[in-house]
Design a protein around this motif. Structure first.
Motif, PDB file in Angstrom:
ATOM      1  N   GLN A  77       0.826  -1.215   0.000  1.00  0.00           N
ATOM      2  CA  GLN A  77       0.000   0.000   0.000  1.00  0.00           C
ATOM      3  C   GLN A  77       0.861   1.267   0.000  1.00  0.00           C
ATOM      4  O   GLN A  77       0.559   2.248   0.673  1.00  0.00           O
ATOM      5  CB  GLN A  77      -0.952   0.008   1.195  1.00  0.00           C
ATOM      6  CG  GLN A  77      -1.957  -1.146   1.167  1.00  0.00           C
ATOM      7  CD  GLN A  77      -2.933  -1.095   2.326  1.00  0.00           C
ATOM      8  OE1 GLN A  77      -2.557  -0.789   3.458  1.00  0.00           O
ATOM      9  NE2 GLN A  77      -4.189  -1.403   2.050  1.00  0.00           N
ATOM     10  N   VAL A  78       1.966   1.219  -0.773  1.00  0.00           N
ATOM     11  CA  VAL A  78       2.801   2.406  -0.952  1.00  0.00           C
ATOM     12  C   VAL A  78       2.273   3.182  -2.151  1.00  0.00           C
ATOM     13  O   VAL A  78       2.206   2.655  -3.260  1.00  0.00           O
ATOM     14  CB  VAL A  78       4.279   2.020  -1.163  1.00  0.00           C
ATOM     15  CG1 VAL A  78       5.114   3.274  -1.445  1.00  0.00           C
ATOM     16  CG2 VAL A  78       4.821   1.290   0.056  1.00  0.00           C
ATOM     17  N   ARG A  79       1.882   4.418  -1.925  1.00  0.00           N
ATOM     18  CA  ARG A  79       1.281   5.254  -2.961  1.00  0.00           C
ATOM     19  C   ARG A  79       2.372   6.001  -3.743  1.00  0.00           C
ATOM     20  O   ARG A  79       3.374   6.431  -3.178  1.00  0.00           O
ATOM     21  CB  ARG A  79       0.326   6.257  -2.310  1.00  0.00           C
ATOM     22  CG  ARG A  79      -0.511   7.061  -3.310  1.00  0.00           C
ATOM     23  CD  ARG A  79      -1.465   8.011  -2.596  1.00  0.00           C
ATOM     24  NE  ARG A  79      -0.768   9.144  -2.005  1.00  0.00           N
ATOM     25  CZ  ARG A  79      -0.570   9.290  -0.692  1.00  0.00           C
ATOM     26  NH1 ARG A  79      -0.982   8.350   0.153  1.00  0.00           N
ATOM     27  NH2 ARG A  79       0.065  10.345  -0.227  1.00  0.00           N
ATOM     28  N   ILE A  80       2.162   6.166  -5.034  1.00  0.00           N
ATOM     29  CA  ILE A  80       3.087   6.934  -5.873  1.00  0.00           C
ATOM     30  C   ILE A  80       2.394   8.217  -6.304  1.00  0.00           C
ATOM     31  O   ILE A  80       1.393   8.187  -7.017  1.00  0.00           O
ATOM     32  CB  ILE A  80       3.521   6.140  -7.130  1.00  0.00           C
ATOM     33  CG1 ILE A  80       4.056   4.758  -6.753  1.00  0.00           C
ATOM     34  CG2 ILE A  80       4.564   6.933  -7.916  1.00  0.00           C
ATOM     35  CD1 ILE A  80       5.314   4.761  -5.930  1.00  0.00           C
ATOM     36  N   ASP A  81       2.896   9.347  -5.847  1.00  0.00           N
ATOM     37  CA  ASP A  81       2.383  10.654  -6.254  1.00  0.00           C
ATOM     38  C   ASP A  81       3.301  11.188  -7.356  1.00  0.00           C
ATOM     39  O   ASP A  81       4.498  11.392  -7.132  1.00  0.00           O
ATOM     40  CB  ASP A  81       2.368  11.626  -5.071  1.00  0.00           C
ATOM     41  CG  ASP A  81       1.435  11.164  -3.955  1.00  0.00           C
ATOM     42  OD1 ASP A  81       0.412  10.532  -4.271  1.00  0.00           O
ATOM     43  OD2 ASP A  81       1.738  11.424  -2.780  1.00  0.00           O
ATOM     44  N   TYR A  82       2.730  11.421  -8.534  1.00  0.00           N
ATOM     45  CA  TYR A  82       3.555  11.758  -9.693  1.00  0.00           C
ATOM     46  C   TYR A  82       3.047  13.004 -10.386  1.00  0.00           C
ATOM     47  O   TYR A  82       1.845  13.176 -10.609  1.00  0.00           O
ATOM     48  CB  TYR A  82       3.562  10.583 -10.679  1.00  0.00           C
ATOM     49  CG  TYR A  82       4.107  10.890 -12.048  1.00  0.00           C
ATOM     50  CD1 TYR A  82       5.410  11.356 -12.215  1.00  0.00           C
ATOM     51  CD2 TYR A  82       3.316  10.708 -13.195  1.00  0.00           C
ATOM     52  CE1 TYR A  82       5.910  11.633 -13.477  1.00  0.00           C
ATOM     53  CE2 TYR A  82       3.817  10.977 -14.455  1.00  0.00           C
ATOM     54  CZ  TYR A  82       5.111  11.444 -14.597  1.00  0.00           C
ATOM     55  OH  TYR A  82       5.605  11.718 -15.834  1.00  0.00           O
ATOM     56  N   ALA A  83       3.972  13.896 -10.739  1.00  0.00           N
ATOM     57  CA  ALA A  83       3.636  15.099 -11.496  1.00  0.00           C
ATOM     58  C   ALA A  83       4.815  15.451 -12.390  1.00  0.00           C
ATOM     59  O   ALA A  83       5.974  15.402 -11.958  1.00  0.00           O
ATOM     60  CB  ALA A  83       3.331  16.264 -10.562  1.00  0.00           C
ATOM     61  N   ALA A  84       4.530  15.782 -13.651  1.00  0.00           N
ATOM     62  CA  ALA A  84       5.595  16.158 -14.589  1.00  0.00           C
ATOM     63  C   ALA A  84       5.079  17.224 -15.537  1.00  0.00           C
ATOM     64  O   ALA A  84       3.968  17.116 -16.072  1.00  0.00           O
ATOM     65  CB  ALA A  84       6.082  14.947 -15.368  1.00  0.00           C
ATOM     66  N   GLU A  85       5.876  18.254 -15.749  1.00  0.00           N
ATOM     67  CA  GLU A  85       5.529  19.276 -16.726  1.00  0.00           C
ATOM     68  C   GLU A  85       5.592  18.664 -18.125  1.00  0.00           C
ATOM     69  O   GLU A  85       6.445  17.813 -18.394  1.00  0.00           O
ATOM     70  CB  GLU A  85       6.500  20.452 -16.645  1.00  0.00           C
ATOM     71  CG  GLU A  85       6.383  21.268 -15.364  1.00  0.00           C
ATOM     72  CD  GLU A  85       7.361  22.427 -15.350  1.00  0.00           C
ATOM     73  OE1 GLU A  85       8.094  22.607 -16.352  1.00  0.00           O
ATOM     74  OE2 GLU A  85       7.398  23.157 -14.344  1.00  0.00           O
ATOM     75  N   PRO A  86       4.742  19.080 -19.031  1.00  0.00           N
ATOM     76  CA  PRO A  86       4.785  18.552 -20.400  1.00  0.00           C
ATOM     77  C   PRO A  86       5.982  19.101 -21.168  1.00  0.00           C
ATOM     78  O   PRO A  86       6.509  20.175 -20.856  1.00  0.00           O
ATOM     79  CB  PRO A  86       3.462  19.031 -21.001  1.00  0.00           C
ATOM     80  CG  PRO A  86       3.120  20.260 -20.226  1.00  0.00           C
ATOM     81  CD  PRO A  86       3.616  20.034 -18.832  1.00  0.00           C
ATOM     82  N   GLY A  87       6.419  18.349 -22.168  1.00  0.00           N
ATOM     83  CA  GLY A  87       7.460  18.838 -23.078  1.00  0.00           C
ATOM     84  C   GLY A  87       8.872  18.783 -22.542  1.00  0.00           C
ATOM     85  O   GLY A  87       9.756  19.458 -23.070  1.00  0.00           O
ATOM     86  N   LEU A  88       9.135  17.988 -21.516  1.00  0.00           N
ATOM     87  CA  LEU A  88      10.494  17.873 -20.983  1.00  0.00           C
ATOM     88  C   LEU A  88      11.281  16.868 -21.832  1.00  0.00           C
ATOM     89  O   LEU A  88      10.988  15.684 -21.840  1.00  0.00           O
ATOM     90  CB  LEU A  88      10.465  17.407 -19.524  1.00  0.00           C
ATOM     91  CG  LEU A  88       9.782  18.342 -18.521  1.00  0.00           C
ATOM     92  CD1 LEU A  88       9.745  17.700 -17.141  1.00  0.00           C
ATOM     93  CD2 LEU A  88      10.500  19.695 -18.477  1.00  0.00           C
ATOM     94  N   MET A  89      12.272  17.367 -22.566  1.00  0.00           N
ATOM     95  CA  MET A  89      13.063  16.523 -23.457  1.00  0.00           C
ATOM     96  C   MET A  89      14.518  16.501 -23.000  1.00  0.00           C
ATOM     97  O   MET A  89      15.060  17.521 -22.569  1.00  0.00           O
ATOM     98  CB  MET A  89      12.989  17.032 -24.894  1.00  0.00           C
ATOM     99  CG  MET A  89      11.577  17.149 -25.451  1.00  0.00           C
ATOM    100  SD  MET A  89      10.719  15.550 -25.597  1.00  0.00           S
ATOM    101  CE  MET A  89      11.728  14.752 -26.856  1.00  0.00           C
ATOM    102  N   VAL A  90      15.146  15.327 -23.083  1.00  0.00           N
ATOM    103  CA  VAL A  90      16.551  15.200 -22.707  1.00  0.00           C
ATOM    104  C   VAL A  90      17.259  14.330 -23.739  1.00  0.00           C
ATOM    105  O   VAL A  90      16.698  13.360 -24.247  1.00  0.00           O
ATOM    106  CB  VAL A  90      16.689  14.595 -21.287  1.00  0.00           C
ATOM    107  CG1 VAL A  90      16.034  13.227 -21.205  1.00  0.00           C
ATOM    108  CG2 VAL A  90      18.147  14.509 -20.876  1.00  0.00           C
ATOM    109  N   ARG A  91      18.484  14.705 -24.075  1.00  0.00           N
ATOM    110  CA  ARG A  91      19.292  13.944 -25.026  1.00  0.00           C
ATOM    111  C   ARG A  91      20.029  12.848 -24.262  1.00  0.00           C
ATOM    112  O   ARG A  91      20.930  13.122 -23.453  1.00  0.00           O
ATOM    113  CB  ARG A  91      20.299  14.871 -25.712  1.00  0.00           C
ATOM    114  CG  ARG A  91      21.101  14.215 -26.835  1.00  0.00           C
ATOM    115  CD  ARG A  91      20.269  14.076 -28.079  1.00  0.00           C
ATOM    116  NE  ARG A  91      21.050  13.545 -29.205  1.00  0.00           N
ATOM    117  CZ  ARG A  91      20.510  13.148 -30.346  1.00  0.00           C
ATOM    118  NH1 ARG A  91      19.192  13.199 -30.528  1.00  0.00           N
ATOM    119  NH2 ARG A  91      21.269  12.695 -31.319  1.00  0.00           N
TER     120      ARG A  91
END
Length: 284
Positions: A170-184
């Motif tokens: 019962q470990v919860r994952i809270d996730y948030a990410a801004e759109p358009g994050l690109m990395v090479r």
């Protein structure tokens, strides 16, 4: 099928010979008054023929002194046989395999149980060798294909897996990410690096806790924060946990061999990033 002979390459897979090779090269250079290469430079030549390895490790080595360098290297390496050790976790793994084989011979009726144990230990050995190979390639600077990676898309897959793995406790994952994050980066290695950190957070989270994962743009870079509510790592160990095979007081209570965070650091550094650990005000 009954095998008459099994051949296993133990040097560099079960036995940590890379450090001895680097030390022998460095000692040879000191004997001959040559420039002493760094650990990374000395390890980078592993796999080459002996003469080629000496020339690559010490670019200033005059051609006429190569045989002399080879002779000194052989002396130092062969005299260090007593210093060669198995990688952490390997002696215990081999002992469990030996015990399972002994049980199969003594109690044929429990053959299936013994085979299950041998299969599990074989899987662990395979995982350890895979991590060692990955870390070795990263430390040696072996080039890998790079591409533009959508970090949000990559994180979504990792989060889905983490939610599945965390569900029993019962470990919860809270996730948030801004759109358009690109990395090479190399997508496979980047996935593995982030997943290693997330799994660490899951492993040390108490039942009913949560793991926070947040990705956003910050000062022209991408900031990825992974936070858990576990016991926390002592301040004196926050840097050391990224060292290969380091497990420390808290990490020693979990599974694994202490390679996950070392791999994560090498991957992040390879894309000009920085990875660090710190304690939250509540000590987690």
């Amino acid at each position: 099928m009954k095998y008459q002979l099994v051949v296993f390459d133990w040097d560099g897979t079960l036995l940590d010979s890379a450090g001895a090779i680097a030390r022998a090269i460095q000692a040879s250079c000191r004997d001959l008054g040559l420039d002493v290469p760094s650990d990374a430079q000395a390890r980078h030549v592993i796999g080459l023929g002996l003469s080629d390895a000496m020339r690559h490790a010490v670019p200033s080595l005059p051609p006429e002194r190569v045989p002399e360098m080879v002779e000194r290297y052989r002396h130092h390496y062969l005299s260090s046989d007593h210093q060669l050790v198995l990688f952490p976790g390997v002696p215990e793994m081999l002992a469990r395999l030996q015990a399972a084989i002994g049980l199969a011979r003594q109690q044929p009726a429990r053959l299936d149980d013994s085979l299950d144990r041998i299969e599990r230990e074989g899987g662990r050995m395979n995982g350890l060798i895979g991590e060692l190979l990955t870390l070795s390639r990263l430390e040696a600077g072996v080039s890998v294909p790079l591409e533009d990676v959508d970090l949000g898309e990559l994180l979504s897959g990792i989060v889905d897996d983490a939610r599945f793995e965390g569900a029993p406790a019962q470990v919860r994952i809270d996730y948030a990410a801004e759109p358009g994050l690109m990395v090479r980066a190399n997508p496979e290695l980047l996935h593995r690096a982030i997943e290693n950190v997330v799994r660490n957070a899951l492993r040390f989270s108490p039942a009913g806790a949560s793991v926070q994962i947040e990705a956003k743009a910050a000062d022209g870079m991408i900031s990825l924060c992974i936070a858990d509510q576990g016991e926390g790592v002592p301040a004196a160990e926050l840097e050391a946990i990224f060292t290969p095979f380091y497990r420390g007081r808290v990490l020693a209570t979990g599974d694994g061999y202490g390679l996950g965070l070392a791999i994560a650091r090498q991957v992040i550094v390879a894309v000009n990033g920085i990875i660090a650990a710190k304690m939250k005000p509540d000590g987690s």
